[in-house]
Design an enzyme around this catalytic site. Structure first.
Site, PDB file in Angstrom:
ATOM      1  N   CYS A  99       0.834  -1.215   0.000  1.00  0.00           N
ATOM      2  CA  CYS A  99       0.000   0.000   0.000  1.00  0.00           C
ATOM      3  C   CYS A  99       0.865   1.260   0.000  1.00  0.00           C
ATOM      4  O   CYS A  99       1.556   1.534  -0.965  1.00  0.00           O
ATOM      5  CB  CYS A  99      -1.000  -0.049   1.156  1.00  0.00           C
ATOM      6  SG  CYS A  99      -2.385   1.083   0.894  1.00  0.00           S
ATOM      7  N   HIS A 150      -3.798  -5.167   0.753  1.00  0.00           N
ATOM      8  CA  HIS A 150      -3.305  -5.475   2.101  1.00  0.00           C
ATOM      9  C   HIS A 150      -3.275  -6.984   2.341  1.00  0.00           C
ATOM     10  O   HIS A 150      -4.151  -7.526   3.020  1.00  0.00           O
ATOM     11  CB  HIS A 150      -4.163  -4.777   3.165  1.00  0.00           C
ATOM     12  CG  HIS A 150      -3.839  -3.328   3.320  1.00  0.00           C
ATOM     13  ND1 HIS A 150      -2.773  -2.887   4.076  1.00  0.00           N
ATOM     14  CD2 HIS A 150      -4.399  -2.230   2.771  1.00  0.00           C
ATOM     15  CE1 HIS A 150      -2.706  -1.563   4.008  1.00  0.00           C
ATOM     16  NE2 HIS A 150      -3.682  -1.139   3.224  1.00  0.00           N
ATOM     17  N   GLU A 184      -1.483  -8.618   4.356  1.00  0.00           N
ATOM     18  CA  GLU A 184      -1.343  -8.966   5.783  1.00  0.00           C
ATOM     19  C   GLU A 184      -2.701  -9.078   6.452  1.00  0.00           C
ATOM     20  O   GLU A 184      -2.870  -9.885   7.373  1.00  0.00           O
ATOM     21  CB  GLU A 184      -0.432  -7.950   6.494  1.00  0.00           C
ATOM     22  CG  GLU A 184      -1.076  -6.652   6.944  1.00  0.00           C
ATOM     23  CD  GLU A 184      -1.436  -5.702   5.795  1.00  0.00           C
ATOM     24  OE1 GLU A 184      -1.144  -6.018   4.627  1.00  0.00           O
ATOM     25  OE2 GLU A 184      -2.034  -4.643   6.081  1.00  0.00           O
TER      26      GLU A 184
END
Ligand SMILES: [Mn+2]
Length: 240
Positions: free
Chosen positions: A110, A212, A214
């Site tokens: 990001c 994202h 994660e």
């Protein structure tokens, strides 16, 4: 031996309204799940410390966060620009340059992807919705969640293609995106509306994603190949 992955932290206010080192634990957990040892690299504002700090890491993860100061790509701020932190930009760009000089693997997520693109001389859309020029998907989903929001089409022959094939669903929480790729970077994924969603360096182990992974890792294993490949590439590095 498990590689040490430096996660380049942000600063933010803590619950006592004091400036604090900040990194969502989703990043440290994703690195650990993939077999890496997460280590927080704090913001200090003193870039001279970076070579010694960086020597302890086998790879670097640049996480999501604030908007980039558009002065980096010679633009005045638009009204739609979000929060920027010039000191953090300077320190994190220096951290990236340190990692690149050491030829250590880098994963940008990001803001991390945007920052690295800009550090390599590229530019950004300061605000996709008002600047892109074509109708776009809602890339700035209000809710951070572990599911997915839109597909991306992946470029054949890219490292990302090797992990996921021609396409995959990703989440989306960004209002900026890459406009012109920086030196040595090529686009490896776009959403159906044409927004750049991933890039890779053609000569160095630098991989950038706009979504994202994660957070997706908190829900399922769809993004495990990305973190596993990153941690594996860091094993070649030399820790102190
Ligand atoms: Mn998106």
């Amino acid at each position: 031996m498990s590689p040490i992955i430096a996660i380049v932290a942000h600063t933010d206010k803590n619950r006592f309204d004091m400036p604090a080192v900040s990194i969502p634990t989703a990043y440290t957990q994703a690195v650990e799940k993939a077999g890496g040892i997460p280590l927080i690299l704090p913001f200090t504002g003193n870039s001279d410390l970076l070579p010694r700090m960086a020597a302890h890491a086998d790879g670097f993860l640049f996480p999501g966060g604030f908007d980039m100061d558009p002065a980096y790509f010679n633009e005045a701020p638009l009204p739609e620009l979000g929060r920027v932190n010039r000191e953090l930009d300077v320190f994190q760009v220096a951290a990236f340059e340190t990692a690149m000089e050491m030829k250590k693997p880098v994963l940008g997520i990001c803001r991390g992807a945007q920052l690295i693109n800009v550090a390599l001389g590229g530019s950004l859309f300061q605000d996709i919705a008002s600047q892109f020029g074509e109708p776009v998907l809602d890339h700035m989903q209000k809710q951070i969640h572990f599911g997915t929001d839109h597909p991306v089409e992946i470029t054949r022959g890219s490292r990302l293609f090797g992990m996921f094939g021609s396409g995959i669903m990703v989440n989306s929480r960004h209002h900026q995106s890459v406009k012109d790729p920086g030196a040595g970077l090529r686009i490896t994924a776009k959403s159906p509306d044409g927004v750049v969603e991933a890039l890779e360096h053609t000569a160095l182990p630098i991989d950038l994603v706009q979504w994202h992974p994660e957070l997706m890792m908190l829900g399922n294993q769809a993004m495990a190949p990305l973190f596993s490949a990153f941690v594996r590439s860091c094993k070649g590095g030399s820790a102190v």
